[in-house]
Write a protein that holds these residues in place. Sequence first.
Motif, PDB file in Angstrom:
ATOM      1  N   PRO A  46      81.561  77.526 152.991  1.00  0.00           N
ATOM      2  CA  PRO A  46      81.384  76.370 152.119  1.00  0.00           C
ATOM      3  C   PRO A  46      82.518  76.164 151.125  1.00  0.00           C
ATOM      4  O   PRO A  46      83.274  77.079 150.798  1.00  0.00           O
ATOM      5  CB  PRO A  46      80.096  76.719 151.368  1.00  0.00           C
ATOM      6  CG  PRO A  46      80.152  78.221 151.255  1.00  0.00           C
ATOM      7  CD  PRO A  46      80.749  78.676 152.572  1.00  0.00           C
ATOM      8  N   ALA A  47      82.598  74.946 150.626  1.00  0.00           N
ATOM      9  CA  ALA A  47      83.313  74.656 149.385  1.00  0.00           C
ATOM     10  C   ALA A  47      82.332  74.885 148.241  1.00  0.00           C
ATOM     11  O   ALA A  47      81.133  75.087 148.445  1.00  0.00           O
ATOM     12  CB  ALA A  47      83.824  73.221 149.390  1.00  0.00           C
ATOM     13  N   GLY A  48      82.832  74.849 147.013  1.00  0.00           N
ATOM     14  CA  GLY A  48      81.918  75.053 145.902  1.00  0.00           C
ATOM     15  C   GLY A  48      82.584  74.843 144.554  1.00  0.00           C
ATOM     16  O   GLY A  48      83.777  74.546 144.452  1.00  0.00           O
ATOM     17  N   ALA A  49      81.784  75.021 143.519  1.00  0.00           N
ATOM     18  CA  ALA A  49      82.256  74.865 142.147  1.00  0.00           C
ATOM     19  C   ALA A  49      81.397  75.707 141.224  1.00  0.00           C
ATOM     20  O   ALA A  49      80.237  76.009 141.535  1.00  0.00           O
ATOM     21  CB  ALA A  49      82.206  73.398 141.716  1.00  0.00           C
ATOM     22  N   GLY A  58      84.189  77.770 146.670  1.00  0.00           N
ATOM     23  CA  GLY A  58      83.100  78.159 147.564  1.00  0.00           C
ATOM     24  C   GLY A  58      82.871  79.661 147.570  1.00  0.00           C
ATOM     25  O   GLY A  58      81.728  80.131 147.652  1.00  0.00           O
ATOM     26  N   VAL A  59      83.955  80.430 147.478  1.00  0.00           N
ATOM     27  CA  VAL A  59      83.837  81.892 147.380  1.00  0.00           C
ATOM     28  C   VAL A  59      83.116  82.263 146.087  1.00  0.00           C
ATOM     29  O   VAL A  59      82.186  83.081 146.074  1.00  0.00           O
ATOM     30  CB  VAL A  59      85.225  82.554 147.450  1.00  0.00           C
ATOM     31  CG1 VAL A  59      85.106  84.064 147.271  1.00  0.00           C
ATOM     32  CG2 VAL A  59      85.910  82.220 148.760  1.00  0.00           C
ATOM     33  N   ASP A  60      83.552  81.661 144.973  1.00  0.00           N
ATOM     34  CA  ASP A  60      82.931  81.944 143.681  1.00  0.00           C
ATOM     35  C   ASP A  60      81.436  81.621 143.707  1.00  0.00           C
ATOM     36  O   ASP A  60      80.611  82.414 143.244  1.00  0.00           O
ATOM     37  CB  ASP A  60      83.584  81.104 142.580  1.00  0.00           C
ATOM     38  CG  ASP A  60      85.078  81.327 142.465  1.00  0.00           C
ATOM     39  OD1 ASP A  60      85.556  82.393 142.894  1.00  0.00           O
ATOM     40  OD2 ASP A  60      85.770  80.430 141.963  1.00  0.00           O
ATOM     41  N   PRO A  95      89.774  85.330 150.851  1.00  0.00           N
ATOM     42  CA  PRO A  95      88.699  86.081 150.180  1.00  0.00           C
ATOM     43  C   PRO A  95      87.454  86.281 151.027  1.00  0.00           C
ATOM     44  O   PRO A  95      86.629  87.148 150.707  1.00  0.00           O
ATOM     45  CB  PRO A  95      88.384  85.220 148.945  1.00  0.00           C
ATOM     46  CG  PRO A  95      89.591  84.368 148.741  1.00  0.00           C
ATOM     47  CD  PRO A  95      90.153  84.120 150.100  1.00  0.00           C
ATOM     48  N   TRP A  96      87.313  85.517 152.113  1.00  0.00           N
ATOM     49  CA  TRP A  96      86.124  85.681 152.946  1.00  0.00           C
ATOM     50  C   TRP A  96      86.147  86.955 153.784  1.00  0.00           C
ATOM     51  O   TRP A  96      85.153  87.263 154.453  1.00  0.00           O
ATOM     52  CB  TRP A  96      85.919  84.458 153.838  1.00  0.00           C
ATOM     53  CG  TRP A  96      85.439  83.256 153.077  1.00  0.00           C
ATOM     54  CD1 TRP A  96      86.121  82.103 152.841  1.00  0.00           C
ATOM     55  CD2 TRP A  96      84.170  83.091 152.437  1.00  0.00           C
ATOM     56  NE1 TRP A  96      85.366  81.238 152.084  1.00  0.00           N
ATOM     57  CE2 TRP A  96      84.159  81.809 151.831  1.00  0.00           C
ATOM     58  CE3 TRP A  96      83.042  83.906 152.312  1.00  0.00           C
ATOM     59  CZ2 TRP A  96      83.061  81.334 151.113  1.00  0.00           C
ATOM     60  CZ3 TRP A  96      81.958  83.424 151.593  1.00  0.00           C
ATOM     61  CH2 TRP A  96      81.968  82.154 151.010  1.00  0.00           C
ATOM     62  N   VAL A  97      87.221  87.723 153.747  1.00  0.00           N
ATOM     63  CA  VAL A  97      87.218  89.019 154.442  1.00  0.00           C
ATOM     64  C   VAL A  97      86.415  90.059 153.666  1.00  0.00           C
ATOM     65  O   VAL A  97      86.128  91.147 154.179  1.00  0.00           O
ATOM     66  CB  VAL A  97      88.649  89.543 154.702  1.00  0.00           C
ATOM     67  CG1 VAL A  97      89.441  88.561 155.543  1.00  0.00           C
ATOM     68  CG2 VAL A  97      89.385  89.856 153.393  1.00  0.00           C
ATOM     69  N   PRO A 111      86.290  82.639 134.709  1.00  0.00           N
ATOM     70  CA  PRO A 111      87.746  82.435 134.627  1.00  0.00           C
ATOM     71  C   PRO A 111      88.524  83.733 134.846  1.00  0.00           C
ATOM     72  O   PRO A 111      89.549  83.743 135.536  1.00  0.00           O
ATOM     73  CB  PRO A 111      87.945  81.877 133.212  1.00  0.00           C
ATOM     74  CG  PRO A 111      86.653  81.202 132.897  1.00  0.00           C
ATOM     75  CD  PRO A 111      85.602  82.075 133.521  1.00  0.00           C
ATOM     76  N   ARG A 112      88.049  84.824 134.276  1.00  0.00           N
ATOM     77  CA  ARG A 112      88.749  86.091 134.450  1.00  0.00           C
ATOM     78  C   ARG A 112      88.650  86.579 135.895  1.00  0.00           C
ATOM     79  O   ARG A 112      89.605  87.128 136.452  1.00  0.00           O
ATOM     80  CB  ARG A 112      88.187  87.139 133.491  1.00  0.00           C
ATOM     81  CG  ARG A 112      89.029  88.394 133.401  1.00  0.00           C
ATOM     82  CD  ARG A 112      88.547  89.313 132.300  1.00  0.00           C
ATOM     83  NE  ARG A 112      88.697  88.706 130.982  1.00  0.00           N
ATOM     84  CZ  ARG A 112      88.375  89.314 129.848  1.00  0.00           C
ATOM     85  NH1 ARG A 112      87.858  90.534 129.867  1.00  0.00           N
ATOM     86  NH2 ARG A 112      88.557  88.701 128.698  1.00  0.00           N
ATOM     87  N   PHE A 113      87.492  86.378 136.522  1.00  0.00           N
ATOM     88  CA  PHE A 113      87.326  86.737 137.925  1.00  0.00           C
ATOM     89  C   PHE A 113      88.302  85.958 138.804  1.00  0.00           C
ATOM     90  O   PHE A 113      88.923  86.512 139.720  1.00  0.00           O
ATOM     91  CB  PHE A 113      85.883  86.451 138.349  1.00  0.00           C
ATOM     92  CG  PHE A 113      85.621  86.618 139.823  1.00  0.00           C
ATOM     93  CD1 PHE A 113      85.546  87.879 140.387  1.00  0.00           C
ATOM     94  CD2 PHE A 113      85.457  85.502 140.636  1.00  0.00           C
ATOM     95  CE1 PHE A 113      85.295  88.026 141.754  1.00  0.00           C
ATOM     96  CE2 PHE A 113      85.204  85.641 141.984  1.00  0.00           C
ATOM     97  CZ  PHE A 113      85.127  86.905 142.552  1.00  0.00           C
ATOM     98  N   ARG A 114      88.468  84.669 138.523  1.00  0.00           N
ATOM     99  CA  ARG A 114      89.393  83.865 139.317  1.00  0.00           C
ATOM    100  C   ARG A 114      90.832  84.343 139.156  1.00  0.00           C
ATOM    101  O   ARG A 114      91.594  84.369 140.131  1.00  0.00           O
ATOM    102  CB  ARG A 114      89.260  82.393 138.919  1.00  0.00           C
ATOM    103  CG  ARG A 114      87.961  81.778 139.395  1.00  0.00           C
ATOM    104  CD  ARG A 114      87.778  80.351 138.907  1.00  0.00           C
ATOM    105  NE  ARG A 114      86.695  79.702 139.640  1.00  0.00           N
ATOM    106  CZ  ARG A 114      86.298  78.461 139.448  1.00  0.00           C
ATOM    107  NH1 ARG A 114      86.904  77.708 138.537  1.00  0.00           N
ATOM    108  NH2 ARG A 114      85.315  77.949 140.168  1.00  0.00           N
ATOM    109  N   ARG A 115      91.200  84.709 137.956  1.00  0.00           N
ATOM    110  CA  ARG A 115      92.550  85.248 137.758  1.00  0.00           C
ATOM    111  C   ARG A 115      92.731  86.556 138.519  1.00  0.00           C
ATOM    112  O   ARG A 115      93.799  86.828 139.078  1.00  0.00           O
ATOM    113  CB  ARG A 115      92.823  85.442 136.259  1.00  0.00           C
ATOM    114  CG  ARG A 115      92.918  84.146 135.475  1.00  0.00           C
ATOM    115  CD  ARG A 115      93.519  84.362 134.099  1.00  0.00           C
ATOM    116  NE  ARG A 115      92.695  85.222 133.262  1.00  0.00           N
ATOM    117  CZ  ARG A 115      91.715  84.769 132.468  1.00  0.00           C
ATOM    118  NH1 ARG A 115      91.419  83.475 132.441  1.00  0.00           N
ATOM    119  NH2 ARG A 115      91.042  85.599 131.709  1.00  0.00           N
TER     120      ARG A 115
END
Length: 256
Positions: free
Chosen positions: A99-102, A120-122, A167-169, A148-152
């Motif tokens: 999926p995509a996501g937000a 989508g990963v988040d 990231p899907w691995v 935000p910190r997780f994304r960085r």
Amino acid sequence: MKYLFFPLVFAGFWFTACELAVSPAAYTPELPPLPEAWAEVLPAPHWCFEWVDAEGRRREETAVESSLPSISLATEYAAAVLAYPYWPELGLLPGQMRPAGAIFPFDARADRLILSWPGGVDAWFYREMGVAGEITSPVRRPELFDWPRFRRLLEDPVVAEAVRKDPWVVDWRAVGRKTAQSGFDRRRLVPEARTELVIPGIADGPWAGTSPFADALVKESGGEIRVKIGASVETFVSTGGILRCSPSAWIWLPFQ
């Protein structure tokens, strides 16, 4: 590395009882373009949206890009929205492609909610952490996670290159469960063990996999393709049909 939770603090601010009584807001989703590998072999998708609304009810709505739903979200804490692309005319159902996501509010722009493939990963990780947290921990909840910190972190070289590329691995269900149980640890962000299958004699490619980050597969000189499969069934699609694979078997379903 367990600094990624707020003790009832969100976006750098503590909330008082009055501040928690914020009116919900409705947002129109803005969808990302199809990944190049998918666009080569697939037409415009339908979308299945999944979120928890301002009243705490799980919502699911299907739509096409020309007629998108209005998404109502509570504004006290972080919230996740998932959007699964699917193609009913091809037999590709919601959930078979990633999926995509937000994550609200970080992806909100005025009355728009900007969905993306990394988002989508988040949002998937958010969901898995939330499901596990309902059983194990009322404290380590995705609403209180430092997104935000997780994304960085996912862009940081301390994380394996394979994970930064796709990231899907990662087995996000396992990471979500362990995060809810004992806190976040970046050392869990590792590629899932995968089995390689060599598949001969099917239609010409290119072949698109389930991940929007993966390159298209093409036939090798011997007329075969090589796919790497995790523990669950995975899907690959070309203009000629659908290939479904598990670590021990595969089936080719040509389009009629």
